[in-house]
Design a protein around this motif. Structure first.
Motif, PDB file in Angstrom:
ATOM      1  N   GLU A 126       0.832  -1.203   0.000  1.00 20.47           N
ATOM      2  CA  GLU A 126       0.000   0.000   0.000  1.00 20.47           C
ATOM      3  C   GLU A 126       0.868   1.256   0.000  1.00 20.47           C
ATOM      4  N   ASP A 127       1.945   1.251   0.772  1.00 16.21           N
ATOM      5  CA  ASP A 127       2.841   2.414   0.808  1.00 16.21           C
ATOM      6  C   ASP A 127       3.533   2.609  -0.536  1.00 16.21           C
ATOM      7  N   GLU A 128       3.935   1.486  -1.154  1.00 16.65           N
ATOM      8  CA  GLU A 128       4.615   1.574  -2.448  1.00 16.65           C
ATOM      9  C   GLU A 128       3.686   2.149  -3.509  1.00 16.65           C
ATOM     10  N   LEU A 129       2.423   1.734  -3.488  1.00 15.19           N
ATOM     11  CA  LEU A 129       1.450   2.206  -4.476  1.00 15.19           C
ATOM     12  C   LEU A 129       0.822   3.531  -4.074  1.00 15.19           C
ATOM     13  N   ASN A 130       1.002   3.891  -2.806  1.00 16.90           N
ATOM     14  CA  ASN A 130       0.423   5.117  -2.259  1.00 16.90           C
ATOM     15  C   ASN A 130      -1.106   5.115  -2.359  1.00 16.90           C
ATOM     16  N   VAL A 131      -1.701   3.944  -2.087  1.00 13.47           N
ATOM     17  CA  VAL A 131      -3.152   3.805  -2.070  1.00 13.47           C
ATOM     18  C   VAL A 131      -3.545   2.918  -0.899  1.00 13.47           C
ATOM     19  N   GLN A 132      -4.792   3.027  -0.475  1.00 20.43           N
ATOM     20  CA  GLN A 132      -5.320   2.137   0.556  1.00 20.43           C
ATOM     21  C   GLN A 132      -6.128   1.046  -0.144  1.00 20.43           C
ATOM     22  N   ILE A 133      -5.673  -0.192  -0.006  1.00 16.42           N
ATOM     23  CA  ILE A 133      -6.354  -1.307  -0.645  1.00 16.42           C
ATOM     24  C   ILE A 133      -7.483  -1.826   0.233  1.00 16.42           C
ATOM     25  N   PHE A 134      -7.239  -1.830   1.556  1.00 20.09           N
ATOM     26  CA  PHE A 134      -8.221  -2.380   2.496  1.00 20.09           C
ATOM     27  C   PHE A 134      -8.592  -1.358   3.568  1.00 20.09           C
ATOM     28  N   GLU A 135      -9.847  -1.411   3.978  1.00 16.24           N
ATOM     29  CA  GLU A 135     -10.311  -0.676   5.150  1.00 16.24           C
ATOM     30  C   GLU A 135     -10.390  -1.661   6.306  1.00 16.24           C
ATOM     31  N   ARG A 136      -9.647  -1.392   7.363  1.00  8.79           N
ATOM     32  CA  ARG A 136      -9.591  -2.305   8.495  1.00  8.79           C
ATOM     33  C   ARG A 136     -10.678  -1.952   9.498  1.00  8.79           C
ATOM     34  N   GLY A 137     -11.630  -2.876   9.693  1.00 10.73           N
ATOM     35  CA  GLY A 137     -12.681  -2.702  10.680  1.00 10.73           C
ATOM     36  C   GLY A 137     -12.454  -3.613  11.870  1.00 10.73           C
ATOM     37  N   ALA A 138     -13.238  -3.409  12.919  1.00  7.79           N
ATOM     38  CA  ALA A 138     -13.081  -4.215  14.128  1.00  7.79           C
ATOM     39  C   ALA A 138     -13.455  -5.672  13.881  1.00  7.79           C
ATOM     40  N   ALA A 139     -14.494  -5.881  13.075  1.00  4.36           N
ATOM     41  CA  ALA A 139     -14.985  -7.252  12.866  1.00  4.36           C
ATOM     42  C   ALA A 139     -14.604  -7.812  11.509  1.00  4.36           C
ATOM     43  N   GLU A 140     -14.465  -6.937  10.490  1.00  2.91           N
ATOM     44  CA  GLU A 140     -14.237  -7.427   9.140  1.00  2.91           C
ATOM     45  C   GLU A 140     -13.417  -6.441   8.344  1.00  2.91           C
ATOM     46  N   VAL A 141     -12.663  -6.964   7.402  1.00  5.47           N
ATOM     47  CA  VAL A 141     -11.882  -6.139   6.487  1.00  5.47           C
ATOM     48  C   VAL A 141     -12.676  -5.975   5.197  1.00  5.47           C
TER      49      VAL A 141
END
Length: 314
Positions: free
Chosen positions: A40-55
């Motif tokens: 994600e840092d290399e691409l400078n994008v967020q691929i996943f949103e991290r939630g408490a129960a599910e990604v």
């Protein structure tokens, strides 16, 4: 960017959970998480949103994951081209098969393969239809024997045979002496079904959809029960819990005199399922696919209707 990192993001997108994805990739969760954060840092994008129960996967992440899947498939194709350049029938073939086909087809199929292509041993895996489709797309298996219908997958599909269904009853059941049973009559009985995940459960519900609407009778007594396998259900039928529907290949060709079960065919139109062989479009060992199909055609499977139809895309 590495192929390993691409494999990790595909796994997380599939599992919607970092821990389960790490288990599927046989690495620790910290190893997987660090690798994905690095990508994600290399691409400078967020691929996943991290939630408490599910990604969850971001909209841009969906596109990246889809492209990653294509890259991984092409990587597998390169390896398969190299294999075909040597001998497409040399070396193991990784073959998946659904639970309700494996125990009844594999004994005859393995024998045929040993006789015809001993240089190509079968690496076998039983699983649910949806899991086998995943494994095919990931390149974890080369081909799979399944039953239609299944979700559109982009796989190549070759029909093998049509298999009729029969009704299994306790020998003491009033219907045991019938020559035929109408599918509509099943709603009167306590039915035993496979659990969720088995495609054969859906096939049986297709034969008698009333089973879902009438899971209890007028007195509130449960009318359907679940079993983990066809053999478990067969034993439950023998003990008098209810009746069930079985694929013809699971029915003994000769009944033992002391058998506790009776098998009665359906009235026309007889419900059945179409059994197929599926593989990735990029799979290049096509002679290996043909060898399996021809071996199945030679198997002695009483009651089935062999098919000689061309492969199509699903």
């Amino acid at each position: 960017m590495t192929l390993t990192e691409l494999k990790y993001i595909v796994a997380v997108a599939r599992e919607r959970h970092f821990g389960r994805a790490a288990e599927a990739c046989f690495v620790s969760q910290p190893t997987l998480s660090v690798a994905i954060k690095k990508l994600e840092d290399e691409l400078n994008v967020q691929i996943f949103e991290r939630g408490a129960a599910e990604v969850s996967v971001t909209p841009l992440g969906e596109q990246i994951v889809a492209q990653a899947q294509r890259v991984l498939e092409q990587t597998i194709a390169i390896k398969e081209i190299a294999k075909q350049g040597r001998d497409p029938l040399a070396g193991p073939l990784r073959l998946g098969v659904i639970y309700t086909i494996g125990p009844y087809l594999l004994p005859a199929l393995v024998k045929q393969m040993i006789e015809t292509t001993p240089q190509m041993p079968l690496m076998l895996q039983e699983n649910y239809t949806l899991k086998l489709i995943e494994l095919l797309k990931q390149g974890e298996i080369d081909a799979a024997i399944m039953a239609l219908p299944f979700p559109e997958s982009g796989l190549m599909v070759r029909p093998l045979y049509d298999e009729p269904f029969v009704v299994a009853l306790p020998r003491s059941h009033p219907w045991a002496g019938r020559e035929r049973i109408d599918a509509g009559d099943l709603k009167q009985e306590t039915m035993l079904l496979l659990g969720s995940g088995h495609c054969f459960r859906d096939h049986v519900l297709g034969v008698c959809p009333e089973l879902m609407r009438f899971s209890q009778n007028a007195d509130g007594i449960q009318k359907t029960f679940e079993g983990s396998s066809l053999e478990t259900i067969r034993h439950m039928v023998a003990s008098g819990v209810g009746i069930t529907v079985l694929p013809k290949t699971s029915v003994p060709e000769k009944q033992a005199p002391d058998s506790l079960l009776s098998y009665v065919p359906f009235s026309a139109p007889v419900p059945d399922r179409r059994v197929v062989l599926a593989w990735r479009k990029s799979f290049t060992r096509l002679p290996a696919i043909e060898a399996v199909a021809q071996a199945i055609a030679k198997c002695d499977l009483p009651g089935i209707i062999p098919l000689d139809l061309p492969a199509t895309s699903n």
